[in-house]
Scaffold this active site. Structure first.
Site, mmCIF file in Angstrom:
data_model
loop_
_atom_site.group_PDB
_atom_site.id
_atom_site.type_symbol
_atom_site.label_atom_id
_atom_site.label_comp_id
_atom_site.label_asym_id
_atom_site.label_seq_id
_atom_site.Cartn_x
_atom_site.Cartn_y
_atom_site.Cartn_z
ATOM 1 N N THR A 1 -6.397 3.125 -1.957
ATOM 2 C CA THR A 1 -6.702 2.655 -2.134
ATOM 3 C C THR A 1 -7.804 1.217 -2.485
ATOM 4 O O THR A 1 -7.601 0.231 -3.306
ATOM 5 C CB THR A 1 -6.908 2.124 -0.464
ATOM 6 O OG1 THR A 1 -5.341 3.026 0.319
ATOM 7 C CG2 THR A 1 -6.497 0.598 0.210
ATOM 8 N N HIS B 1 -1.551 2.063 -5.065
ATOM 9 C CA HIS B 1 -1.117 3.858 -5.755
ATOM 10 C C HIS B 1 0.097 4.388 -4.709
ATOM 11 O O HIS B 1 0.607 3.593 -4.106
ATOM 12 C CB HIS B 1 -2.510 4.373 -5.230
ATOM 13 C CG HIS B 1 -2.295 4.516 -3.268
ATOM 14 N ND1 HIS B 1 -1.961 5.287 -2.814
ATOM 15 C CD2 HIS B 1 -3.241 3.983 -2.796
ATOM 16 C CE1 HIS B 1 -1.824 4.698 -1.753
ATOM 17 N NE2 HIS B 1 -3.310 4.606 -1.499
ATOM 18 N N LYS C 1 -5.660 -4.290 6.417
ATOM 19 C CA LYS C 1 -6.804 -3.396 5.853
ATOM 20 C C LYS C 1 -8.037 -4.584 4.941
ATOM 21 O O LYS C 1 -7.603 -4.645 3.961
ATOM 22 C CB LYS C 1 -7.003 -2.260 4.842
ATOM 23 C CG LYS C 1 -5.902 -0.882 5.188
ATOM 24 C CD LYS C 1 -5.705 -0.001 4.369
ATOM 25 C CE LYS C 1 -4.965 0.917 4.039
ATOM 26 N NZ LYS C 1 -4.667 2.126 2.896
ATOM 27 N N ASP C 2 -9.130 -4.130 5.405
ATOM 28 C CA ASP C 2 -10.502 -4.913 5.265
ATOM 29 C C ASP C 2 -10.616 -4.639 3.537
ATOM 30 O O ASP C 2 -10.464 -5.701 2.236
ATOM 31 C CB ASP C 2 -11.417 -4.652 5.568
ATOM 32 C CG ASP C 2 -12.038 -2.891 6.033
ATOM 33 O OD1 ASP C 2 -11.792 -1.702 5.298
ATOM 34 O OD2 ASP C 2 -12.607 -2.897 6.660
ATOM 35 N N ASP D 1 1.522 2.544 3.862
ATOM 36 C CA ASP D 1 0.913 3.527 3.841
ATOM 37 C C ASP D 1 0.546 3.688 5.281
ATOM 38 O O ASP D 1 0.545 5.688 5.472
ATOM 39 C CB ASP D 1 -0.697 2.979 3.461
ATOM 40 C CG ASP D 1 -1.735 3.773 2.743
ATOM 41 O OD1 ASP D 1 -1.362 4.804 2.148
ATOM 42 O OD2 ASP D 1 -2.868 3.705 3.719
ATOM 43 N N ASP E 1 0.859 -1.134 -0.039
ATOM 44 C CA ASP E 1 0.140 -0.455 0.504
ATOM 45 C C ASP E 1 0.653 1.121 -0.039
ATOM 46 O O ASP E 1 1.914 1.238 0.909
ATOM 47 C CB ASP E 1 -0.611 0.187 1.202
ATOM 48 C CG ASP E 1 -2.206 0.512 1.316
ATOM 49 O OD1 ASP E 1 -2.150 1.592 0.712
ATOM 50 O OD2 ASP E 1 -3.236 0.145 1.691
HETATM 51 ZN ZN LIG Z 1 -3.347 2.672 -0.511
#
Ligand SMILES: [Zn+2]
Length: 561
Positions: A92, A348, A174-175, A302, A53
């Protein structure tokens, strides 16, 4: 040149690619790869898709020289340093939705991390991309995580459709990372939430996830010291003030009982990778008669980027530790004798804080001003048109999609969009405003993503189901955080290349590696992996194209030269 369609021909070509390449030809096209073993015959037994991320092409280039762990292996494979999350909304959820679906957000439906849905009757009108709104309960601040908004299948789902024995597993910090890479038909899925890894509502945690959580509990109870500062991080190890927040010289000491410090640190990625290895064992991945898929989305880069920017000691330590954790992860797979192929990319890119950039030769960068907000526009235009300003114009931040109140008639909407655009274009922070009609009328872009216009970038993340009435694009170098706050000093999400460009690295044991600096897209990953395992996907199912991952005369796309 033609594309082989029949599965049997795919298999034949794959076998042909697996055969040793003529030494003379190999010497002419590339230096000998550092890993000397031959590519195993047939399709790999496990596809490992890793998303880091906020791992921009810029920080990959910056830190590449220092890597000694997992990245060294990956850079011996097929290296595309200029991969593109080609769309405008570089967040994301959209980014993760492209990686294993082979589709741009225009087709995945994931146009942003959140959007406004004015038909929602329970709770706020802001809908999170990985939320099942139909499961909202009045008064609850929590949401039910779900891939319900993802409109297209993932590679793991295609694999399961072709053969139900294939396993589709996803883990993430992250979900949205796990759910957008895994999709709807997913055997096991875990993500970090608060103090532990959790899974979908109505599912039990497997024994492996329970064990991993217990291990993290012990660490959180005890705390841990700082990470060492490598010599090459020293020059970045300097405090910089961003508003009230000081960043730049953090070394990630973990205070006992502080799961937030765990989350925003290299420890989260290592825990996610540890869980992935344990799931390989629990689910016997790579030992099946058909290939399995393991998606791993590593979120700490991230979190560190948002909390401290991209050019401090924190990011330097984070990437150093991530490289080592990836090395250990690959070594664990090697030890198990699994024939696996890896792709590593990002959802990203990212951008540093203006306060540090000002000291480093980049004066033309700033934080966005208040006039770009939906509230400011609503106040001005509500007054002008004699309308109640509250919720006249809605957005989920000072850039991206904006919505007009849904009960306005279409003529008035048009006028308000024109006026909003005129006001916004007087701001020194705004590059362009595009109405939904203008974006929808733009043909879906073709060709090199480097050359796309801003309208084309916006088109690639426009879906009429979820997109706003107009889109605001900030100027290059304008950070969409008006005021830095603890945990959130830097961000991404712009249509500029520092947010769009990410590395795409493929690796399989013994492959003939190469580096291709021209722009390719993250939507090319799913077709490339599908071809690698001989999976036939219906024509038109992907926005991307198959990338030939063999640096020699072989062709993993099944194209006969
Ligand atoms: Zn992200």
């Amino acid at each position: 040149m033609f594309r082989v369609k029949a599965l049997t021909r795919y298999a034949a070509v794959l076998l042909a690619c697996a055969a040793p390449i003529l030494p003379l030809a190999a010497q002419e096209v590339s230096p000998a790869p550092a890993v000397s073993q031959q590519v195993p015959a047939g399709a790999p037994k496990l596809l490992v898709a890793i998303s880091i991320d906020q791992f921009s092409a810029d920080i990959f280039a910056q830190y590449r020289q220092h890597f000694t762990g997992g990245f060294v292996r990956l850079t011996q494979g097929a290296v595309f340093p200029a991969g593109y999350q080609s769309h405008a909304a570089t967040e994301t959820c959209p980014g993760h939705s492209t990686i294993l679906t082979g589709n741009r957000p225009a087709h995945t439906g994931i146009i942003a991390n959140s959007w406004i849905d004015q038909t929602v009757t329970t709770g706020p009108k802001v809908v999170y991309c990985a939320e099942d709104v139909s499961k909202r309960t009045a008064g609850s601040r929590d949401y039910v995580a779900s891939p319900v908004h993802l409109l297209v299948p993932t590679l793991g789902e295609w694999m399961k459709k072709a053969n139900p024995a294939a396993r589709n597993i996803a883990v993430s910090g992250k979900d949205r990372g796990a759910l957008m890479m895994g999709g709807h038909d997913i055997d096991q899925v875990y993500w970090w939430k608060g103090k532990q890894f959790v899974t979908l509502a109505g599912r039990q945690l497997g024994p492996t996830a329970v064990a991993q959580n217990a291990e993290i509990d012990r660490l959180l109870a005890k705390g841990a010291g700082e990470f060492p500062l490598p010599a090459y991080c020293r020059r970045a190890d300097r405090a910089v003030q961003a508003g009230d927040v000081s960043v730049g010289n953090g070394h990630f000491a973990l205070k006992a009982g502080e799961p937030e410090q765990f989350r925003v640190s290299p420890r989260l990625d290592r825990a996610t990778l540890d869980l992935a290895v344990k799931l390989v064992d629990e689910q016997k991945l790579g030992r099946n008669t058909v290939p399995d898929l393991l998606a791993v989305s590593l979120s700490a880069t991230d979190y560190v980027g948002h909390a401290t920017g991209t050019e401090g000691a924190e990011m330097c330590i984070q990437l150093t530790q991530l490289d080592l954790a990836l090395g250990d992860f690959f070594a664990s797979l090697d030890k198990r004798g699994i024939d696996y192929a890896v792709v590593l990319t990002a959802d990203h890119g990212g951008f540093d804080i203006p306060e540090r950039l000002h000291e480093q030769g980049l004066e033309k960068t700033s934080r966005v001003g208040p006039e770009v907000s939906a509230e400011a526009l609503s106040a001005t235009l509500g007054k002008r048109y004699g309308l109640e300003p509250k919720s006249l114009i809605l957005s989920d931040g000072p850039a991206g999609d904006y919505w007009l109140r849904k009960d306005l008639d279409i003529g008035l909407k048009g006028k308000i969009i024109d006026d909003a655009s005129a006001i916004l274009m007087t701001s020194p922070f705004v590059e362009k405003v595009l109405s939904a009609a203008e974006i929808a009328a733009t043909p879906m872009p073709q060709g090199s993503p480097e050359t796309w216009t801003l309208a084309e970038r916006a088109r690639a993340s426009y879906n009429p189901l979820h997109s706003g009435d107009f889109v605001v694009m900030l100027k290059r170098g304008v950070v969409a955080i008006p005021q830095a706050r603890k945990g959130y000093v830097a961000t991404h999400g712009s249509p500029w290349d520092y947010d769009r460009r990410v590395p795409i690295l493929f690796w399989r044991k013994g492959m003939t590696g190469f580096e291709q600096p021209s722009g390719v897209e993250t939507v090319d990953i799913a077709p490339s992996l599908a071809a690698l395992i001989g999976l036939k996907i219906p024509q038109g199912a992907f926005d991307g194209r198959c990338l030939d991952l063999d640096g020699g005369v072989g062709n993993t796309c099944g194209v006969v030269k």
